[in-house]
Design an enzyme around this catalytic site. Structure first.
Site, short mmCIF file in Angstrom:
data_model
loop_
_atom_site.label_atom_id
_atom_site.label_comp_id
_atom_site.label_asym_id
_atom_site.label_seq_id
_atom_site.Cartn_x
_atom_site.Cartn_y
_atom_site.Cartn_z
N ASP A 51 0.82 -1.21 0.00
CA ASP A 51 0.00 0.00 0.00
C ASP A 51 0.85 1.26 0.00
O ASP A 51 2.07 1.20 0.19
CB ASP A 51 -0.92 0.01 1.22
CG ASP A 51 -1.97 -1.08 1.18
OD1 ASP A 51 -2.35 -1.48 0.06
OD2 ASP A 51 -2.42 -1.53 2.25
N TYR A 109 6.58 -9.93 6.88
CA TYR A 109 6.50 -8.48 7.08
C TYR A 109 7.11 -8.10 8.42
O TYR A 109 7.02 -8.86 9.40
CB TYR A 109 5.05 -8.00 7.03
CG TYR A 109 4.50 -7.83 5.64
CD1 TYR A 109 4.61 -6.61 4.97
CD2 TYR A 109 3.87 -8.88 4.97
CE1 TYR A 109 4.11 -6.44 3.70
CE2 TYR A 109 3.37 -8.72 3.69
CZ TYR A 109 3.50 -7.50 3.06
OH TYR A 109 3.00 -7.34 1.79
#
Length: 253
Positions: A51, A109
């Site tokens: 994003d 992540y």
């Protein structure tokens, strides 16, 4: 040939990896460099859709191209045409049917938290600051509750296409919290993620670290499938795609 590349990028100035009409993307910027080097603009397949504002330490993408440039020289050639906030770290050839997204086994992540009342003057763009002291032991206990195969709808932001199709079950194989001084890192490894899932997971762990939730609350939050019961969505600037792992046979040309 089919080339698999590893990229690192600072997502601060981009609307995300994927090409979008509302801003400059990492993908479009990379394709500009690709066109300058190859004289063509091949379609690229990214491992993920990071994003706006999200960073990457080990993003993977692949593309097909005919070129006489040896793979080991492509990073230098491409980096000469890329802005300094995007860098190609490595290139290798892979089988013709390899796809960076679909072949991925797991993605890891990292979420970085600066647990101090005062920002660092050096890297405030790469973490989220939480001023009050967090209990990392409680956060670690809560992190373990996320490991396994669960319905993660409670950790999914509105607007998710996966949620619209009822596809909200994912498997987290590792989730842990570590502290180094004032830095608290949250790492998550899974076979896939929902929209804003890691940022909401990190926000939920911060609620535990602050004493507003308990580690024992996590299973009920997941079972509820209720987004309002989980923690806040932390800012994008603290999130990094750390690495993508493929089965060994997938990376052999």
């Amino acid at each position: 040939m089919n080339f698999l590349l590893t990229l690192a990028y600072d997502g601060t100035n981009y609307c995300g990896f994927q090409v979008q009409p509302n801003g400059r993307s990492v993908a479009a910027t990379f394709q500009d460099a690709l066109e300058a080097v190859l004289g063509s603009r091949p379609d690229i397949k990214g491992c993920s859709r990071t994003d706006a504002g999200v960073h990457a330490l080990g993003f993977r993408l692949n593309f097909h191209a005919d070129t006489r440039i040896p793979p080991q020289k492509l990073p230098l050639a491409l980096n000469q045409h890329l802005p300094p906030d995007i860098r190609v770290l490595a290139v290798q050839t892979v089988p013709e049917d390899f796809h960076a997204r679909y072949a991925a086994h797991t993605k890891t992540y990292l979420y970085r938290i600066h647990n101090h009342p005062i920002d660092s003057p050096f890297d405030a763009a790469y973490y989220t600051r939480v001023p009050r002291r967090l209990d990392e032991s409680a956060m670690q206990a809560a992190a373990q509750q996320f490991v396994g195969t669960h319905d993660f709808l409670a950790l999914c932001a509105a607007g998710s296409s996966a949620a619209a199709h009822g596809d909200t079950v994912r498997t987290i194989t590792d989730c842990h919290v570590t502290r180094r001084g004032d830095e608290v890192d949250i790492e998550v490894t899974a076979d896939g993620y929902l929209y804003n899932m890691v940022r909401i997971l990190a926000g939920t762990l911060c609620e535990v670290g602050a004493g507003r939730l308990r580690a024992a609350d996590i299973p009920a939050i997941l079972t509820s499938r209720d987004r309002s019961r989980a923690g806040p969505t932390l800012p994008a600037k603290g999130l990094f795609l750390k690495c993508v792992d493929y089965p060994e046979k997938e990376e052999q040309p």
